[in-house]
Design an enzyme around this catalytic site. Structure first.
Site, mmCIF file in Angstrom:
data_model
loop_
_atom_site.group_PDB
_atom_site.id
_atom_site.type_symbol
_atom_site.label_atom_id
_atom_site.label_comp_id
_atom_site.label_asym_id
_atom_site.label_seq_id
_atom_site.Cartn_x
_atom_site.Cartn_y
_atom_site.Cartn_z
ATOM 1 N N LYS A 1 10.885 12.413 35.808
ATOM 2 C CA LYS A 1 9.924 12.353 34.690
ATOM 3 C C LYS A 1 8.530 12.293 35.279
ATOM 4 O O LYS A 1 8.252 11.468 36.144
ATOM 5 C CB LYS A 1 10.181 11.086 33.852
ATOM 6 C CG LYS A 1 9.290 10.981 32.640
ATOM 7 C CD LYS A 1 9.889 11.721 31.467
ATOM 8 C CE LYS A 1 8.897 11.957 30.354
ATOM 9 N NZ LYS A 1 7.952 13.063 30.566
ATOM 10 N N THR B 1 -1.777 5.408 27.091
ATOM 11 C CA THR B 1 -2.133 4.951 28.435
ATOM 12 C C THR B 1 -3.283 3.945 28.366
ATOM 13 O O THR B 1 -3.240 2.881 29.005
ATOM 14 C CB THR B 1 -2.499 6.156 29.323
ATOM 15 O OG1 THR B 1 -1.365 7.031 29.332
ATOM 16 C CG2 THR B 1 -2.825 5.741 30.743
ATOM 17 N N LYS C 1 6.787 15.024 39.555
ATOM 18 C CA LYS C 1 5.396 15.425 39.305
ATOM 19 C C LYS C 1 5.259 16.877 39.742
ATOM 20 O O LYS C 1 5.979 17.333 40.628
ATOM 21 C CB LYS C 1 4.426 14.568 40.119
ATOM 22 C CG LYS C 1 3.036 14.505 39.541
ATOM 23 C CD LYS C 1 2.996 13.576 38.342
ATOM 24 C CE LYS C 1 1.612 13.170 37.944
ATOM 25 N NZ LYS C 1 1.609 12.003 37.083
ATOM 26 N N LYS D 1 7.035 3.643 39.013
ATOM 27 C CA LYS D 1 6.547 3.280 37.679
ATOM 28 C C LYS D 1 7.686 3.227 36.659
ATOM 29 O O LYS D 1 7.811 2.270 35.902
ATOM 30 C CB LYS D 1 5.510 4.333 37.246
ATOM 31 C CG LYS D 1 4.645 3.932 36.103
ATOM 32 C CD LYS D 1 3.706 5.072 35.710
ATOM 33 C CE LYS D 1 2.787 5.497 36.836
ATOM 34 N NZ LYS D 1 1.888 6.593 36.429
ATOM 35 N N SER E 1 6.156 8.500 26.319
ATOM 36 C CA SER E 1 6.908 9.740 26.579
ATOM 37 C C SER E 1 8.411 9.474 26.452
ATOM 38 O O SER E 1 9.163 10.311 25.955
ATOM 39 C CB SER E 1 6.623 10.269 27.987
ATOM 40 O OG SER E 1 5.500 11.120 27.976
ATOM 41 N N ASN F 1 -8.990 11.433 28.740
ATOM 42 C CA ASN F 1 -8.032 10.935 27.759
ATOM 43 C C ASN F 1 -7.719 9.452 27.972
ATOM 44 O O ASN F 1 -7.879 8.631 27.066
ATOM 45 C CB ASN F 1 -6.747 11.770 27.816
ATOM 46 C CG ASN F 1 -5.703 11.234 26.863
ATOM 47 O OD1 ASN F 1 -6.010 10.919 25.715
ATOM 48 N ND2 ASN F 1 -4.492 11.077 27.330
#
Ligand code: NAD
Length: 423
Positions: A64, A184, A100, A88, A352, A215
């Site tokens: 992820k 976030t 990633k 994480k 997510s 963002n």
């Protein structure tokens, strides 16, 4: 940066009571995929961009992590970021591994149509190696819900099926989750509030400077302002502004959003364009005498070269890796509290995860439900990190790594087979 683990992960692997299996598995990336992504430019020529996807570890679940569009993207960077995602997701107790990816491109040099073709082409190259149970991309630097929408559509066209759990960070109309855009920044605020509570400080007495009004940074700044913290400076790649008495980030954000226009994916405007505040040299923001320095731009904002300038007592790592490992050690030695990225910016991947669940079940959650779940998760995980740091007498980062690595290690052990060879 190498494919091998980094000093922080090595420290955790060396310090904790882990099996050899776990130690070896965590030191290596599971899969590192290199792709040549071709697109037809608007003038008819063909251009090929280099891209990567790294699936660092998939013991706890599918990989992820985001997809980044930036000229500085490299395989090493994607590997590092995928490793951090592994930590994480484990720290946040999510059923995901870490991944990633990115394309080495300056996306602002492309037309909107070229950007769409590039996003779709990336998915065509990766299609066999991604999916709801394999690897689930999401937005990162210079990618956003619109780009995720193009990618999700391309994935579905090839799969000849509707698979809303294949990509997260999608537009709401396409199965995105309520609450994802601000997640976030919202969760970064929860971590800061936990620190303030434990330090017995009131938000109104805490000054904050925010590097990176994108963002994550803009939503953090707006929510922190609403929660009573005093935001005294914000910056983006176009410049920085400062107001000793504090500023309201909301109108600045509204102006920046206007800069996107109807047909644009990125904003043309900077925080500097609002004329009501004093301008500041962009890098001077880092050296301001504030209580909290929130870093929400890119990696390595604070390195050995400028760590001596930092005056803040607390660093809130909203970006991934904004403090280099050497600078991190220096700050720890000086008694500066670094609230680490793997905890602070984990709100995005947590929502997510909620989007992935909704995609799999067909359920739709209200903004309130998403928000309550996010808060409950941070109310559980953030105190675990603070308590572990206190118990171990370690930095918050080492504490977060310890919790994550122990979770992954337990899963590796539970998969079995090493005991058969132990006599
Ligand atoms: P973004 O592209 O929306 O924002 C980045 C901002 O940083 C932009 O405003 C840009 O102008 C600014 N910036 C770049 N260089 C700068 C500099 N030298 N000085 C000051 N400002 C500078 O990206 P984002 O999604 O907000 O992500 C920012 C960071 O947070 C990244 O490291 C990303 O990996 C991390 N992150 C984001 C999310 C998320 O949900 N958006 C989740 C987890 C981690």
């Amino acid at each position: 940066m190498s494919e091998q683990s980094t000093p922080i992960l090595d420290r955790a692997l060396g310090r904790l009571d882990l099996s050899d299996d776990a130690r070896k598995m965590l030191q290596h990336a599971h899969k590192r995929i290199q792709m040549s992504v071709p697109i037809r430019r608007d003038d008819g020529t063909l251009e090929v961009f280099l891209a990567w996807r790294v699936q660092y570890n998939t013991v706890l679940g599918p990989a992820k992590g985001g997809v980044r569009f930036h000229p500085g993207v490299t395989l090493e960077e994607a590997t590092e970021l995928a490793r951090w995602m592994t930590i994480k997701c484990a720290l946040m107790d999510l059923p995901f591994g870490g991944g990633k990816g990115g394309i080495q491109v300056d996306p602002k040099s492309l037309s909107r149509q070229e950007l769409e073709r590039l996003s779709r082409s990336f998915v065509r190259e990766l299609h066999n190696l991604m999916g709801p149970d394999t690897d689930i991309p999401a937005p990162d630097v210079n990618t956003n819900p619109r780009i995720m929408g193009w990618m999700a559509d391309e994935y579905d066209q090839i799969a000849r099926a509707r698979t809303p759990a294949a990509i997260t960070g999608k537009p709401l109309a396409l199965g995105g989750s309520e609450g994802r855009v601000a997640a976030t920044g919202q969760a970064a605020l929860y971590v800061l509030q936990e620190w303030a509570k434990r330090s017995d400080k009131k938000p109104k007495d805490i000054t904050v400077a925010v590097q990176g009004f994108g963002n994550a940074g803009a939503h953090f700044a707006m929510l922190a302002h609403k929660a009573g913290f005093k935001i005294v400076a914000v910056s983006d790649s176009g410049g920085a502004i400062y107001a000793k008495e504090g500023l309201d980030p909301e109108p600045i954000h509204t102006e920046k959003e206007k800069g996107k226009g109807l047909d644009k994916v990125y904003s043309d405007t900077s925080v500097r364009d609002g004329k009501d505040h004093q301008e500041l040299e962009t890098n001077k923001l880092l050296a301001l005498d504030v209580d909290v320095l929130a870093l929400a731009a890119l990696q390595d904002a604070v390195t050995v070269d400028n760590v001596g300038d930092i005056q803040a007592g607390v660093i809130l790592e909203i970006a991934n890796g904004p403090v280099s490992p050497d600078a991190d050690d220096t700050l720890y030695g000086r008694g500066v509290t670094v609230l680490p990225d793997v905890l602070v910016n984990a709100g995005g991947v947590t929502v997510s995860y909620y989007e992935w669940i909704q995609g799999r079940t067909g359920d739709r959650w209200s903004a309130e439900e998403v928000h309550d779940r996010l808060k409950a998760r941070f109310d559980r995980i953030a105190p675990q990190c603070f308590d572990r740091a206190e118990k171990d007498g370690s930095s918050m980062r080492d504490a977060a790594y310890a919790i994550a690595v122990e979770r992954i290690s337990a899963a590796i052990e539970s998969r079995g087979d090493s005991c058969y060879f132990k006599g």
